[in-house]
Scaffold this active site. Structure first.
Site, PDB file in Angstrom:
ATOM      1  N   GLU A 168      -3.311  -3.143  26.579  1.00  0.00           N
ATOM      2  CA  GLU A 168      -3.874  -1.913  26.032  1.00  0.00           C
ATOM      3  C   GLU A 168      -2.752  -0.926  25.702  1.00  0.00           C
ATOM      4  O   GLU A 168      -1.860  -0.685  26.511  1.00  0.00           O
ATOM      5  CB  GLU A 168      -4.829  -1.259  27.034  1.00  0.00           C
ATOM      6  CG  GLU A 168      -5.376   0.082  26.562  1.00  0.00           C
ATOM      7  CD  GLU A 168      -6.286   0.742  27.584  1.00  0.00           C
ATOM      8  OE1 GLU A 168      -6.585   1.942  27.450  1.00  0.00           O
ATOM      9  OE2 GLU A 168      -6.695   0.052  28.545  1.00  0.00           O
ATOM     10  N   HIS A 192      -9.051  -5.136  30.952  1.00  0.00           N
ATOM     11  CA  HIS A 192      -9.355  -5.739  29.661  1.00  0.00           C
ATOM     12  C   HIS A 192      -8.983  -7.222  29.698  1.00  0.00           C
ATOM     13  O   HIS A 192      -7.821  -7.563  29.950  1.00  0.00           O
ATOM     14  CB  HIS A 192      -8.600  -5.016  28.543  1.00  0.00           C
ATOM     15  CG  HIS A 192      -8.937  -3.556  28.478  1.00  0.00           C
ATOM     16  ND1 HIS A 192     -10.089  -3.078  27.874  1.00  0.00           N
ATOM     17  CD2 HIS A 192      -8.295  -2.466  28.962  1.00  0.00           C
ATOM     18  CE1 HIS A 192     -10.133  -1.764  27.992  1.00  0.00           C
ATOM     19  NE2 HIS A 192      -9.059  -1.370  28.642  1.00  0.00           N
ATOM     20  N   HIS A 228     -11.414  -0.305  35.548  1.00  0.00           N
ATOM     21  CA  HIS A 228     -11.748  -1.414  34.661  1.00  0.00           C
ATOM     22  C   HIS A 228     -10.485  -2.197  34.310  1.00  0.00           C
ATOM     23  O   HIS A 228      -9.381  -1.808  34.680  1.00  0.00           O
ATOM     24  CB  HIS A 228     -12.407  -0.888  33.373  1.00  0.00           C
ATOM     25  CG  HIS A 228     -11.488  -0.089  32.512  1.00  0.00           C
ATOM     26  ND1 HIS A 228     -11.117   1.216  32.811  1.00  0.00           N
ATOM     27  CD2 HIS A 228     -10.830  -0.397  31.355  1.00  0.00           C
ATOM     28  CE1 HIS A 228     -10.302   1.673  31.881  1.00  0.00           C
ATOM     29  NE2 HIS A 228     -10.109   0.718  30.989  1.00  0.00           N
ATOM     30  N   GLU A 275      -7.655   4.045  22.641  1.00  0.00           N
ATOM     31  CA  GLU A 275      -7.291   2.762  23.244  1.00  0.00           C
ATOM     32  C   GLU A 275      -7.163   1.764  22.097  1.00  0.00           C
ATOM     33  O   GLU A 275      -8.074   1.659  21.278  1.00  0.00           O
ATOM     34  CB  GLU A 275      -8.379   2.275  24.199  1.00  0.00           C
ATOM     35  CG  GLU A 275      -8.675   3.197  25.352  1.00  0.00           C
ATOM     36  CD  GLU A 275      -9.816   2.671  26.210  1.00  0.00           C
ATOM     37  OE1 GLU A 275     -10.497   1.707  25.783  1.00  0.00           O
ATOM     38  OE2 GLU A 275     -10.036   3.202  27.300  1.00  0.00           O
ATOM     39  N   HIS A 331      -7.049  -0.487  35.966  1.00  0.00           N
ATOM     40  CA  HIS A 331      -6.610   0.885  35.778  1.00  0.00           C
ATOM     41  C   HIS A 331      -7.811   1.827  35.652  1.00  0.00           C
ATOM     42  O   HIS A 331      -8.922   1.389  35.399  1.00  0.00           O
ATOM     43  CB  HIS A 331      -5.699   1.028  34.552  1.00  0.00           C
ATOM     44  CG  HIS A 331      -6.284   0.531  33.269  1.00  0.00           C
ATOM     45  ND1 HIS A 331      -6.460  -0.808  32.985  1.00  0.00           N
ATOM     46  CD2 HIS A 331      -6.757   1.192  32.176  1.00  0.00           C
ATOM     47  CE1 HIS A 331      -6.985  -0.953  31.793  1.00  0.00           C
ATOM     48  NE2 HIS A 331      -7.193   0.253  31.281  1.00  0.00           N
ATOM     49  N   HIS A 366       0.841  -1.197   0.000  1.00  0.00           N
ATOM     50  CA  HIS A 366       0.000   0.000   0.000  1.00  0.00           C
ATOM     51  C   HIS A 366       0.873   1.243   0.000  1.00  0.00           C
ATOM     52  O   HIS A 366       2.071   1.192   0.308  1.00  0.00           O
ATOM     53  CB  HIS A 366      -0.936   0.020   1.212  1.00  0.00           C
ATOM     54  CG  HIS A 366      -0.234  -0.121   2.532  1.00  0.00           C
ATOM     55  ND1 HIS A 366       0.168  -1.341   3.024  1.00  0.00           N
ATOM     56  CD2 HIS A 366       0.155   0.799   3.451  1.00  0.00           C
ATOM     57  CE1 HIS A 366       0.772  -1.173   4.181  1.00  0.00           C
ATOM     58  NE2 HIS A 366       0.781   0.130   4.474  1.00  0.00           N
TER      59      HIS A 366
END
Length: 218
Positions: A150, A145, A143, A203, A189, A10
Site C-alpha cells: 500500500e 491488504h 486491517h 490509498e 496496520h 499523452h
C-alpha cells in the site's frame, strides 16, 4: 482520476485556474529523466531527417527547443469542443477519466471511503485506489491488504499509523498533509486521526482490484 496505460503518449494542459495533481507509477524506479519526450527526441534528431519523416520543409522545425520541455507556459486552451482531435478510426473504447468525488461514498461510523479499481474504472488494470476520510477522533480500523503493498498520500489533516509485521515487530509513524506512507504487503496496520479536522488520504495499490481484510471491512 486519470489513468494512462504504459506506452500511451499523452500531455496535460492547465486551464484558467491552473492544475495540481499527483503522478503515481507502478514502477518504484521511475524517473522523469527516462521519460520519452517528443521535444527531447526532436531536439536530438537532424532537421533533414524530421523533414523527410513528416514530408515538410526543414524550415518547419526552425523553432524546435534545443532541450527537453517538461513543464512550460503556453496559452490557456479553449473549450474542449474546440480542442477535440479528430480520428478517422473513431474514439478510444474506454474512458481514461474517473470522477472519484462524484461516487457515492461508503459511510462508516468514523468517516467515508470511495474506491476505484477495474470494477468501476475498466481501463485501470494496474492501479487501484481509495480516497479515505477519517473524522476527528476516528481511525481506519486494524486491517491488512492481501494483494499488494500500500502506498499512501496524505491530503489534509494529521495522522498516526502503526504497522505490525510479525513476532512483535512494529513501528509507529506520524503524518501530515503532503506526506507519503508505505505499508508492505500483508502487514497489519491502522491509521488514527490525531487532529481536530477530518483526515483525508489516498490509498494506492499496484493491482487491478482493491482488497482489504479487517474487523469491519468496507
Amino acid at each position: 482520476m486519470w489513468y494512462f496505460p504504459p506506452g500511451i503518449p499523452h500531455s496535460i494542459q492547465g486551464l484558467e485556474e491552473g492544475c495540481e495533481f499527483l503522478l503515481v507509477f507502478g514502477d518504484g524506479n521511475f524517473s522523469d529523466l527516462n521519460t520519452l519526450s517528443i521535444t527531447d527526441w526532436f531536439a536530438h534528431t537532424p532537421k533533414d531527417v524530421l523533414a523527410a519523416n513528416f514530408g515538410v520543409p526543414e524550415s518547419a522545425f526552425a523553432h524546435i527547443p534545443k532541450k527537453q520541455r517538461y513543464i512550460f507556459q503556453a496559452n490557456v486552451p479553449g473549450p474542449i469542443e474546440s480542442q477535440k482531435v479528430s480520428d478517422p478510426y473513431g474514439t478510444v473504447p474506454k474512458t481514461f477519466t474517473y470522477r472519484l468525488l462524484a461516487q457515492e461514498p461508503i459511510v462508516t461510523p468514523d468517516g467515508t471511503v470511495r474506491i476505484v479499481d477495474s470494477t468501476n474504472f475498466p481501463i485501470s488494470t494496474r492501479i487501484a485506489a481509495a480516497l479515505v476520510e477519517v473524522k476527528p477522533g476516528g481511525m481506519r480500523e486494524m486491517h491488512w491488504h492481501p494483494n499488494n503493498d500500500e502506498w499512501q498520500y496524505y491530503l489534509s489533516g494529521t495522522a498516526r499509523m502503526t504497522v505490525f509485521a510479525a513476532n512483535g515487530t512494529a513501528r509507529t509513524f506520524n503524518y501530515r498533509a503532503g506526506d507519503v506512507g508505505y505499508t508492505p504487503f500483508a502487514f497489519g496496520h491502522y491509521i488514527q486521526n490525531t487532529g481536530d479536522q477530518s483526515l483525508w488520504f489516498l490509498e494506492m495499490f499496484k493491482s487491478d482490484r482493491f482488497e482489504d481484510v479487517s474487523k469491519d471491512p468496507f
